[in-house]
Scaffold this motif. Structure first.
Motif, PDB file in Angstrom:
ATOM      1  N   SER A 164       0.818  -1.209   0.000  1.00  0.00           N
ATOM      2  CA  SER A 164       0.000   0.000   0.000  1.00  0.00           C
ATOM      3  C   SER A 164       0.856   1.266   0.000  1.00  0.00           C
ATOM      4  CB  SER A 164      -0.902  -0.007   1.234  1.00  0.00           C
ATOM      5  OG  SER A 164      -1.500   1.248   1.451  1.00  0.00           O
ATOM      6  N   ALA A 165       0.301   2.316  -0.561  1.00  0.00           N
ATOM      7  CA  ALA A 165       0.984   3.610  -0.571  1.00  0.00           C
ATOM      8  C   ALA A 165       0.688   4.427   0.675  1.00  0.00           C
ATOM      9  CB  ALA A 165       0.566   4.407  -1.807  1.00  0.00           C
ATOM     10  N   ALA A 166      -0.181   3.939   1.556  1.00  0.00           N
ATOM     11  CA  ALA A 166      -0.540   4.691   2.763  1.00  0.00           C
ATOM     12  C   ALA A 166       0.698   4.919   3.631  1.00  0.00           C
ATOM     13  CB  ALA A 166      -1.600   3.948   3.559  1.00  0.00           C
ATOM     14  N   SER A 167       0.789   6.080   4.235  1.00  0.00           N
ATOM     15  CA  SER A 167       1.962   6.413   5.033  1.00  0.00           C
ATOM     16  C   SER A 167       1.652   6.647   6.506  1.00  0.00           C
ATOM     17  CB  SER A 167       2.654   7.666   4.461  1.00  0.00           C
ATOM     18  OG  SER A 167       1.762   8.765   4.470  1.00  0.00           O
ATOM     19  N   THR A 168       0.369   6.609   6.891  1.00  0.00           N
ATOM     20  CA  THR A 168       0.003   6.869   8.280  1.00  0.00           C
ATOM     21  C   THR A 168      -0.960   5.801   8.787  1.00  0.00           C
ATOM     22  OG1 THR A 168      -1.943   8.225   7.781  1.00  0.00           O
ATOM     23  CG2 THR A 168       0.191   9.348   7.858  1.00  0.00           C
ATOM     24  N   LEU A 169      -0.997   5.633  10.100  1.00  0.00           N
ATOM     25  CA  LEU A 169      -1.948   4.708  10.695  1.00  0.00           C
ATOM     26  C   LEU A 169      -3.375   5.151  10.431  1.00  0.00           C
ATOM     27  CD1 LEU A 169      -0.469   3.806  14.208  1.00  0.00           C
ATOM     28  CD2 LEU A 169      -0.663   2.345  12.195  1.00  0.00           C
ATOM     29  N   GLY A 170      -3.590   6.441  10.336  1.00  0.00           N
ATOM     30  CA  GLY A 170      -4.934   6.961  10.093  1.00  0.00           C
ATOM     31  C   GLY A 170      -5.525   6.511   8.777  1.00  0.00           C
ATOM     32  N   ASP A 171      -4.683   6.076   7.851  1.00  0.00           N
ATOM     33  CA  ASP A 171      -5.142   5.592   6.546  1.00  0.00           C
ATOM     34  C   ASP A 171      -4.992   4.077   6.413  1.00  0.00           C
ATOM     35  OD1 ASP A 171      -5.798   8.144   5.550  1.00  0.00           O
ATOM     36  OD2 ASP A 171      -3.699   8.524   5.027  1.00  0.00           O
ATOM     37  N   SER A 172      -4.842   3.382   7.527  1.00  0.00           N
ATOM     38  CA  SER A 172      -4.433   1.977   7.474  1.00  0.00           C
ATOM     39  C   SER A 172      -5.486   1.011   8.011  1.00  0.00           C
ATOM     40  CB  SER A 172      -3.150   1.783   8.295  1.00  0.00           C
ATOM     41  OG  SER A 172      -2.084   2.531   7.750  1.00  0.00           O
ATOM     42  N   LEU A 173      -5.536  -0.147   7.369  1.00  0.00           N
ATOM     43  CA  LEU A 173      -6.237  -1.318   7.890  1.00  0.00           C
ATOM     44  C   LEU A 173      -5.153  -2.307   8.293  1.00  0.00           C
ATOM     45  CD1 LEU A 173      -8.992  -2.775   8.321  1.00  0.00           C
ATOM     46  CD2 LEU A 173      -8.675  -3.758   6.035  1.00  0.00           C
ATOM     47  N   LEU A 174      -5.175  -2.736   9.551  1.00  0.00           N
ATOM     48  CA  LEU A 174      -4.101  -3.555  10.088  1.00  0.00           C
ATOM     49  C   LEU A 174      -4.566  -4.985  10.336  1.00  0.00           C
ATOM     50  CD1 LEU A 174      -2.721  -1.065  12.777  1.00  0.00           C
ATOM     51  CD2 LEU A 174      -2.047  -1.263  10.371  1.00  0.00           C
ATOM     52  N   ALA A 175      -3.626  -5.900  10.326  1.00  0.00           N
ATOM     53  CA  ALA A 175      -3.891  -7.289  10.668  1.00  0.00           C
ATOM     54  C   ALA A 175      -3.008  -7.693  11.836  1.00  0.00           C
ATOM     55  CB  ALA A 175      -3.615  -8.200   9.470  1.00  0.00           C
ATOM     56  N   LEU A 193      -3.507  -2.999  21.219  1.00  0.00           N
ATOM     57  CA  LEU A 193      -4.791  -3.079  20.512  1.00  0.00           C
ATOM     58  C   LEU A 193      -5.671  -1.869  20.818  1.00  0.00           C
ATOM     59  CD1 LEU A 193      -5.812  -6.834  20.927  1.00  0.00           C
ATOM     60  CD2 LEU A 193      -5.456  -5.651  18.762  1.00  0.00           C
ATOM     61  N   GLU A 194      -5.739  -1.527  22.089  1.00  0.00           N
ATOM     62  CA  GLU A 194      -6.577  -0.394  22.492  1.00  0.00           C
ATOM     63  C   GLU A 194      -6.140   0.891  21.808  1.00  0.00           C
ATOM     64  OE1 GLU A 194      -7.736   2.062  26.583  1.00  0.00           O
ATOM     65  OE2 GLU A 194      -6.525   0.242  26.690  1.00  0.00           O
ATOM     66  N   THR A 195      -4.836   1.117  21.750  1.00  0.00           N
ATOM     67  CA  THR A 195      -4.310   2.322  21.093  1.00  0.00           C
ATOM     68  C   THR A 195      -4.597   2.318  19.600  1.00  0.00           C
ATOM     69  OG1 THR A 195      -2.540   2.480  22.736  1.00  0.00           O
ATOM     70  CG2 THR A 195      -2.231   3.692  20.672  1.00  0.00           C
ATOM     71  N   LEU A 196      -4.351   1.185  18.953  1.00  0.00           N
ATOM     72  CA  LEU A 196      -4.517   1.114  17.505  1.00  0.00           C
ATOM     73  C   LEU A 196      -5.983   1.214  17.088  1.00  0.00           C
ATOM     74  CD1 LEU A 196      -1.904  -1.651  16.650  1.00  0.00           C
ATOM     75  CD2 LEU A 196      -1.711   0.813  16.234  1.00  0.00           C
ATOM     76  N   HIS A 201      -8.069   2.479  10.542  1.00  0.00           N
ATOM     77  CA  HIS A 201      -9.363   2.104   9.969  1.00  0.00           C
ATOM     78  C   HIS A 201      -9.957   0.871  10.629  1.00  0.00           C
ATOM     79  CE1 HIS A 201      -8.657   4.296   5.840  1.00  0.00           C
ATOM     80  NE2 HIS A 201      -8.845   5.132   6.851  1.00  0.00           N
ATOM     81  N   GLY A 202      -9.124   0.045  11.234  1.00  0.00           N
ATOM     82  CA  GLY A 202      -9.604  -1.158  11.892  1.00  0.00           C
ATOM     83  C   GLY A 202      -8.522  -2.205  11.952  1.00  0.00           C
ATOM     84  N   LEU A 203      -8.791  -3.257  12.749  1.00  0.00           N
ATOM     85  CA  LEU A 203      -7.874  -4.383  12.871  1.00  0.00           C
ATOM     86  C   LEU A 203      -8.607  -5.660  12.508  1.00  0.00           C
ATOM     87  CD1 LEU A 203      -7.197  -2.452  15.730  1.00  0.00           C
ATOM     88  CD2 LEU A 203      -5.165  -3.858  15.387  1.00  0.00           C
TER      89      LEU A 203
END
Length: 282
Positions: A164-175, A193-196, A201-203
């Motif tokens: 992905s080209a996303a550069s911030t957590l605010g634009d990210s979907l994490l696994a 987990l609580e922080t993220l 966008h979600g985990l």
């Protein structure tokens, strides 16, 4: 060593092993499950698939050793330079419960560096593969009739993977994954987990680390992190991410991820993720 040719031969062996898993999934009975330890499940499908993989891969590189999850190759031998790292059925709990999120994962490692990898997601019939210097690719096998061998014309339909080209957590979907043993660090992990949860966008928790890593390479997840992992969870997927332009570290930001047990892998957003993990992990 012709890594492209080795990878293509590996694909065929992995595909055959995947065919066996699909055949057994149709008739699998949960009573056939065994326990290696608490919450650590295994079945005859894992073991038989691994035997098939080891036998086939030995034909490709007789000089290579093996690290295998179920230990069917015998002792870990010839690990001085070149060896296969195999998870015959990543997502065993999913398989046993009938959840179609599991895969075959095979990585080739040289001097602790993955140089080729193949992941076959049985639930979606999607193949992920790559080799050092050759890029990372995906290919749908859903419409292959009769399990015909892959040929060059079919491989031309493969899609090159790019993180992905996303550069911030605010634009990210994490696994991520949840530990099923070694719970002494559970409180720290839950704090991460609580922080993220509040910053992305979600985990997602797929239950198969190799699939998570393949999806990072394909740009579907921005990053993946987990601890209590083994080399067979990561070897193939890590190669794909590196060839797709991604980054990989352990939780300390170092490079002991393949055998160290924890990993952070992803695109540029991984830098911010690493900061969050280090803040709480200690």
């Amino acid at each position: 060593m012709n890594l492209e040719n080795i990878t293509l031969q590996t694909i065929e062996i992995v595909r055959q092993a995947g065919g066996f898993i699909k055949q057994e999934a149709a008739k699998f009975d949960r009573s056939q499950t065994e326990y290696k330890a608490a919450n650590n499940l295994v079945s005859y499908v894992d073991k038989e698939t691994e035997k098939m993989l080891v036998a086939g891969l030995r034909q490709i590189l007789p000089e290579a050793g093996f690290i295998t999850e179920e230990g069917t190759a015998g002792e870990e031998s010839n690990l001085n330079e070149l060896y296969w790292v195999i998870d015959p059925l990543d997502g065993t709990a999913n398989f046993i419960h009938g959840l179609p999120v599991y895969c075959v994962s095979v990585g080739l490692v040289q001097n602790s560096i993955p140089i080729a990898g193949v992941i076959y997601h049985l639930g979606t019939e999607e193949l992920f593969y790559g080799w050092q210097g050759g890029g990372a690719w995906s290919l749908s096998l859903r419409y292959m009739l009769g399990g015909l061998p892959l040929d060059e014309s079919f491989l031309q339909n493969a899609n090159r993977l790019k993180v992905s080209a996303a550069s911030t957590l605010g634009d990210s979907l994490l696994a991520t994954g949840f530990p099923y043993y070694k719970f002494e660090k559970q409180d720290r992990y839950l704090k991460i987990l609580e922080t993220l949860m509040q910053r992305c966008h979600g985990l997602r928790r797929m239950g198969a680390a190799a699939i998570d890593l393949a999806y990072v390479a394909a740009g579907r997840f921005e990053a993946f992190y987990e601890y209590n992992l083994n080399s067979w969870d990561m070897a193939a997927g890590a190669l794909l991410i590196l060839e797709a332009g991604g980054q990989i570290t352990d939780f300390s930001g170092g490079q002991n991820w393949l055998f160290g047990g924890d990993v952070i892998a992803g695109c540029a957003a991984q830098t911010e993720l690493l900061e969050v993990i280090q803040e709480h992990w200690g």
